[in-house]
Design a protein around this motif. Structure first.
Motif, short mmCIF file in Angstrom:
data_model
loop_
_atom_site.label_atom_id
_atom_site.label_comp_id
_atom_site.label_asym_id
_atom_site.label_seq_id
_atom_site.Cartn_x
_atom_site.Cartn_y
_atom_site.Cartn_z
N ARG A 1 41.77 38.91 36.91
CA ARG A 1 42.11 39.90 37.98
C ARG A 1 42.13 41.28 37.20
O ARG A 1 41.56 42.12 37.99
CB ARG A 1 43.02 39.59 38.82
N ASP A 2 42.57 41.40 36.17
CA ASP A 2 42.67 42.79 35.25
C ASP A 2 41.21 43.17 35.04
O ASP A 2 41.03 44.35 35.01
CB ASP A 2 43.62 42.29 33.95
N ILE A 3 40.62 42.22 34.38
CA ILE A 3 39.02 42.33 34.19
C ILE A 3 38.52 43.02 35.36
O ILE A 3 37.58 43.94 35.27
CB ILE A 3 38.31 41.32 33.55
N ASP A 4 38.49 42.28 36.47
CA ASP A 4 37.81 42.86 37.59
C ASP A 4 38.04 44.20 38.13
O ASP A 4 37.27 45.12 38.44
CB ASP A 4 38.14 41.90 38.68
N ALA A 5 39.41 44.61 38.12
CA ALA A 5 40.01 45.67 38.33
C ALA A 5 39.44 47.00 37.67
O ALA A 5 39.05 47.94 37.92
CB ALA A 5 41.48 45.80 38.43
N PHE A 6 39.30 46.57 36.17
CA PHE A 6 38.81 47.53 35.33
C PHE A 6 37.35 47.77 35.40
O PHE A 6 36.96 48.93 35.34
CB PHE A 6 39.12 46.94 33.52
N THR A 7 36.61 46.67 35.51
CA THR A 7 35.20 46.82 35.60
C THR A 7 34.82 47.53 37.10
O THR A 7 34.14 48.63 37.02
CB THR A 7 34.65 45.41 36.03
N ASN B 1 23.08 24.71 33.51
CA ASN B 1 23.49 25.52 32.65
C ASN B 1 23.34 26.99 32.87
O ASN B 1 22.73 27.91 32.34
CB ASN B 1 22.65 25.26 31.40
N TRP B 2 24.24 27.37 34.01
CA TRP B 2 24.22 28.59 34.68
C TRP B 2 24.42 29.47 33.40
O TRP B 2 23.78 30.57 33.34
CB TRP B 2 25.25 28.89 35.59
N LEU B 3 25.24 29.44 32.35
CA LEU B 3 25.60 30.44 31.51
C LEU B 3 24.55 30.74 30.61
O LEU B 3 24.44 31.77 30.47
CB LEU B 3 27.05 29.80 30.74
N TYR B 4 23.93 29.75 30.26
CA TYR B 4 22.84 29.89 29.32
C TYR B 4 21.85 30.64 29.91
O TYR B 4 21.08 31.65 29.58
CB TYR B 4 22.37 28.61 28.75
N TYR C 1 25.35 42.40 34.87
CA TYR C 1 26.36 42.63 33.86
C TYR C 1 26.17 41.25 33.18
O TYR C 1 26.15 41.46 31.70
CB TYR C 1 27.84 43.03 34.12
N ASP C 2 26.21 40.09 33.46
CA ASP C 2 26.19 38.89 32.56
C ASP C 2 24.69 38.76 32.24
O ASP C 2 24.48 38.32 31.02
CB ASP C 2 26.20 37.63 33.56
N TYR C 3 23.69 39.29 33.02
CA TYR C 3 22.25 39.08 32.39
C TYR C 3 22.37 40.10 30.91
O TYR C 3 21.83 39.53 29.96
CB TYR C 3 21.37 40.05 33.21
N PHE C 4 22.90 41.29 30.87
CA PHE C 4 22.91 42.12 29.99
C PHE C 4 23.81 41.65 28.57
O PHE C 4 23.37 41.87 27.58
CB PHE C 4 23.10 43.43 30.27
N LEU C 5 24.99 41.11 29.29
CA LEU C 5 25.69 40.27 28.17
C LEU C 5 24.93 39.22 27.45
O LEU C 5 24.87 39.01 26.16
CB LEU C 5 27.04 39.74 28.91
N ALA C 6 24.43 38.29 28.23
CA ALA C 6 23.58 37.23 27.73
C ALA C 6 22.60 37.68 26.56
O ALA C 6 22.03 37.00 25.67
CB ALA C 6 23.03 36.34 28.97
N MET D 1 32.59 41.33 36.67
CA MET D 1 31.80 40.67 35.80
C MET D 1 31.80 39.28 36.44
O MET D 1 32.62 38.80 37.05
CB MET D 1 32.52 40.70 34.45
N ASN D 2 30.88 38.47 35.98
CA ASN D 2 30.63 37.33 36.29
C ASN D 2 30.89 36.27 35.50
O ASN D 2 31.67 36.33 34.58
CB ASN D 2 29.03 36.94 37.11
N TYR D 3 30.47 34.80 35.80
CA TYR D 3 31.05 33.57 35.03
C TYR D 3 30.93 33.93 33.53
O TYR D 3 31.67 33.48 32.49
CB TYR D 3 30.51 32.27 35.60
N LEU D 4 29.68 34.27 33.11
CA LEU D 4 29.50 34.44 31.41
C LEU D 4 30.47 35.35 30.88
O LEU D 4 31.16 34.86 29.74
CB LEU D 4 28.12 34.87 31.22
N ALA D 5 30.72 36.41 31.66
CA ALA D 5 31.59 37.47 30.79
C ALA D 5 33.05 36.91 31.10
O ALA D 5 33.82 37.03 29.97
CB ALA D 5 31.55 38.89 31.77
#
Length: 198
Positions: free
Chosen positions: A46-52, A130-133, A81-86, A1-5
């Motif tokens: 790190r936990d999120i990255d490993a799970f992903t 405004n990368w996140l948006y 994934y950040d695109y779909f989360l957004a 997952m990237n910055y937004l997630a």
């Protein structure tokens, strides 16, 4: 997952957010140079990255990019994934994504003194552009892919990746749908565990 997630899965906790966002710039035991709350954010990242990476949906999604980008396939999926989360209407509306993005930049500013040099250089661009948006738009994803290539050592173009993304967007959406409930539950559980850990 990237910055937004990673921002979203920090649950508005300022120190965990800072650690979660800088984690890729903190190698190994360097995390112990930071206050406990930021260390927990680094650990959560790190936990999120490993799970992903271990999730079946991610493994399948990577195969779209692997023939052209090999080990960088996962990095492209993180942005996807950040695109779909957004654009996940169970999470954000256009206005709530904008508010969330601005709140995140404000919270990060509170811990600016802890930014590693490379993140400190990058953060003003993240904020001003405004990368996140902008993860919600195809243009934003195209630019994010380009930024990934600029930071990478072994790939030279992102046009192919963006074409693969747009050609397979419906199938990739299905993988996100398969993955999203699992990562939300995992991240929330890990956040609560780390927050209560002494």
């Amino acid at each position: 997952m990237n910055y937004l997630a990673h921002a979203y899965f920090s649950f508005n906790h300022p120190e965990i957010l800072a650690g979660n966002m800088i984690s890729d710039f903190v190698k190994g035991k360097k995390k112990y140079d930071y206050p406990p709350g930021i260390q927990k954010g680094i650990a959560l990242h790190r936990d999120i990255d490993a799970f992903t990476d271990a999730h079946e949906a991610t493994k399948m999604a990577k195969e779209i990019f692997r023939p052209h980008y090999r080990l960088y396939a996962g990095a492209f999926i993180d942005v996807v994934y950040d695109y779909f989360l957004a654009n996940d209407k169970t999470v954000f509306t256009d206005s709530s994504l904008l508010i969330f993005s601005q709140t995140t930049y404000t919270l990060l500013d509170e811990n600016r003194k802890w930014f590693p040099e490379k993140f400190a250089i990058m953060f003003p661009y993240m904020k001003s552009q405004n990368w996140l948006y902008n993860y919600q738009s195809l243009l934003g994803i195209e630019k994010s892919f380009g930024g990934l290539v600029r930071r990478a050592s072994y790939i030279t173009e992102s046009e192919t990746a963006f074409r693969l993304f747009t050609e397979n967007i419906e199938w990739l959406q299905q993988q996100y749908n398969y993955f999203s409930g699992d990562i939300k539950q995992f991240a929330e559980n890990r956040f609560k565990y780390l927050l209560n850990e002494s």
